[in-house]
Structures are given as C-alpha cells and as structure tokens.
Design an enzyme around this catalytic site. Sequence first.
Site, short mmCIF file in Angstrom:
data_model
loop_
_atom_site.label_atom_id
_atom_site.label_comp_id
_atom_site.label_asym_id
_atom_site.label_seq_id
_atom_site.Cartn_x
_atom_site.Cartn_y
_atom_site.Cartn_z
CD GLU A 191 -2.78 1.52 0.40
OE1 GLU A 191 -2.34 1.58 -0.77
OE2 GLU A 191 -3.94 1.79 0.70
CG ASP A 192 -0.82 4.78 -1.70
OD1 ASP A 192 -1.54 4.28 -0.82
OD2 ASP A 192 -1.29 5.48 -2.63
CG ASP B 252 -5.85 9.15 5.90
OD1 ASP B 252 -5.03 10.07 5.91
OD2 ASP B 252 -7.05 9.33 6.16
CG PHE C 72 -3.69 15.28 0.74
CD1 PHE C 72 -4.53 14.23 1.06
CD2 PHE C 72 -3.32 15.46 -0.58
CE1 PHE C 72 -5.01 13.36 0.07
CE2 PHE C 72 -3.79 14.60 -1.57
CZ PHE C 72 -4.64 13.56 -1.24
NE ARG D 96 -2.45 8.22 -9.98
CZ ARG D 96 -3.12 7.81 -8.90
NH1 ARG D 96 -2.46 7.38 -7.85
NH2 ARG D 96 -4.44 7.83 -8.89
P1 IMP Z 1 -7.66 5.06 4.38
O1 IMP Z 1 -8.66 4.07 3.91
O2 IMP Z 1 -8.33 6.24 5.04
O3 IMP Z 1 -6.60 4.46 5.26
O4 IMP Z 1 -6.99 5.69 3.11
C1 IMP Z 1 -6.01 5.06 2.37
C2 IMP Z 1 -6.03 5.51 0.93
O5 IMP Z 1 -6.35 6.89 0.83
C3 IMP Z 1 -4.66 5.35 0.30
O6 IMP Z 1 -4.63 4.15 -0.42
C4 IMP Z 1 -4.56 6.55 -0.59
O7 IMP Z 1 -5.04 6.21 -1.88
C5 IMP Z 1 -5.47 7.57 -0.02
N1 IMP Z 1 -4.74 8.59 0.78
C6 IMP Z 1 -4.70 8.73 2.12
N2 IMP Z 1 -3.93 9.77 2.47
C7 IMP Z 1 -3.44 10.27 1.34
C8 IMP Z 1 -2.53 11.36 1.05
O8 IMP Z 1 -2.02 12.07 1.93
N3 IMP Z 1 -2.27 11.57 -0.26
C9 IMP Z 1 -2.79 10.82 -1.28
N4 IMP Z 1 -3.62 9.79 -1.05
C10 IMP Z 1 -3.95 9.53 0.24
MG MG Z 2 -4.45 4.12 -2.41
#
Ligand code: IMP
Ligand code: MG
Length: 225
Positions: A139-140, A143, A197, A210
Amino acid sequence: MSTSPNRVSYSKIVKVPPRGLVHVADRKKLPCIEHFGQAISHVLISSTCLKQRIRCLAKDIIRDAGRVRAQELQFVIILKGATVFANELARQILANRGPPVKFNYITVSSYGNETSSSGRVRIGGEIPSVKDQALLIVEDIIDTGLTISTLRDYLLNERQAASAKVCTLMDKPSRRLPDLKDKIRTDYVGFEIPDLFVVGYGLDYAELFRELPYIAVMSRDHITM
Ligand code: IMP
Ligand code: MG
C-alpha cells in the site's frame, strides 16, 4: 521499535517531521517543482531517502521470507497509488537476493477526488485465486485504516488466503478511525508521517502528481475539496 502488538517488523520506525527530512529553503532547487507551480508546498521525503528506506524494507521482507522458507512472494498491490513503491520494492528484493515476486493488482477505492475518506470502500479488479497463499499487501499510505482493514478481511475471509501481511510506504497513525486504532496490522512501514496531504511517488491529488520522484506536501490553498 514500536510497542504496538500489530507491528512485527524489526526496522526502526522512521518518523518524518512536518517540514520533511530534508528542508530545502530555496524552492527553485526542488526538482520538477516549476512544473507544478505553487501547488507543492515542500518536499517531505526526498527520492534518496525513499530509495534507502525501501532497501531496508526489502531486507526485512527477505529475512522474514527466509524464516518461513518462502519460495516466492505474492504481492497484492493496491491500485493505483502503490505501483511505484511496489516496483522499487520488488527491484530491491531482487538486488538483495530475495525470492521471486509475483505481482497481483487490486482496486480499492474510498477517496474519489477528495482528500479525506468517504467512509465507503469498494474492492474491484479481481485477482486470481489466492486460497491458502501467504500474501503481502503493498500500500502507498494508511490513513483512517479503512482501506487496509477492508481489503485484509476480504482476502482472508472471502478469498481464503492463508495470511496477509501489510507493507506500507507511509502511515499516518494520528488519522486512524477510533474503532480501528489498535486493529490495523502493519508489518512493514516505510515512514510515519504527520497529518498532511501528500502527493508524488505514485500518490495523487485528483489524479495528478503521481510522477513526482519524491513525496511532497500539497499547498493548503490548492486543496479545493
Ligand atoms: P484510508 O482508507 O483512510 O486508510 O486511506 C487510504 C487511501 O487513501 C490510500 O490508499 C490513498 O489512496 C489515499 N490517501 C490517504 N492519504 C493520502 C494522502 O495524503 N495523499 C494521497 N492519497 C492519500
Ligand atoms: Mg491508495
């Protein structure tokens, strides 16, 4: 080392301060910055830091794979953001004489074009059977934790994978949903970052940025949603 029972990697946590690991006072010295004008506030993690850290993660993964005598590594790469990270990780695993890597891609979306979670997660892009296999989810960024927990549950319960470890380039632990605070498994974490962000190195804002070779912080006044 972490105290969380859900973290089993050995690499030290790398915590990134809000101004980044390398502070560049002169905006003109930032690579590629003129291309994006004022949309980028500053570089949080340089490409050199990214490469060095991903090499450490690769070595941790190889060490663990050796312990269980894994013949190959089954990546489950979350589209689209994790692709750049997964490519470099696989190359570092090869360079450090690790097992061969198989690439599986899956779409998990909760964001649309917004900068905060919609609270709903959709899984798409079917992967081949993973029944009884040991998986490594790549995963990148984590959050709220919704994406990774939904995908992991899906792979283990619906697709009957034997195991699913999690390797994420970045983690924003301060953003975790209260319900998920102690439930998110993170086996390998590149960088812990503050509540910012970020874009670049595969991560986007409205499908842009990207291709940046580093992780950058978006300027607040350019985030419109
Ligand atoms: P979560 O489900 O809230 O944990 O969000 C995870 C997904 O949200 C990641 O796979 C990203 O695609 C996107 N995401 C969360 N934070 C960021 C950020 O700071 N920049 C870009 N994408 C983000
Ligand atoms: Mg993502």
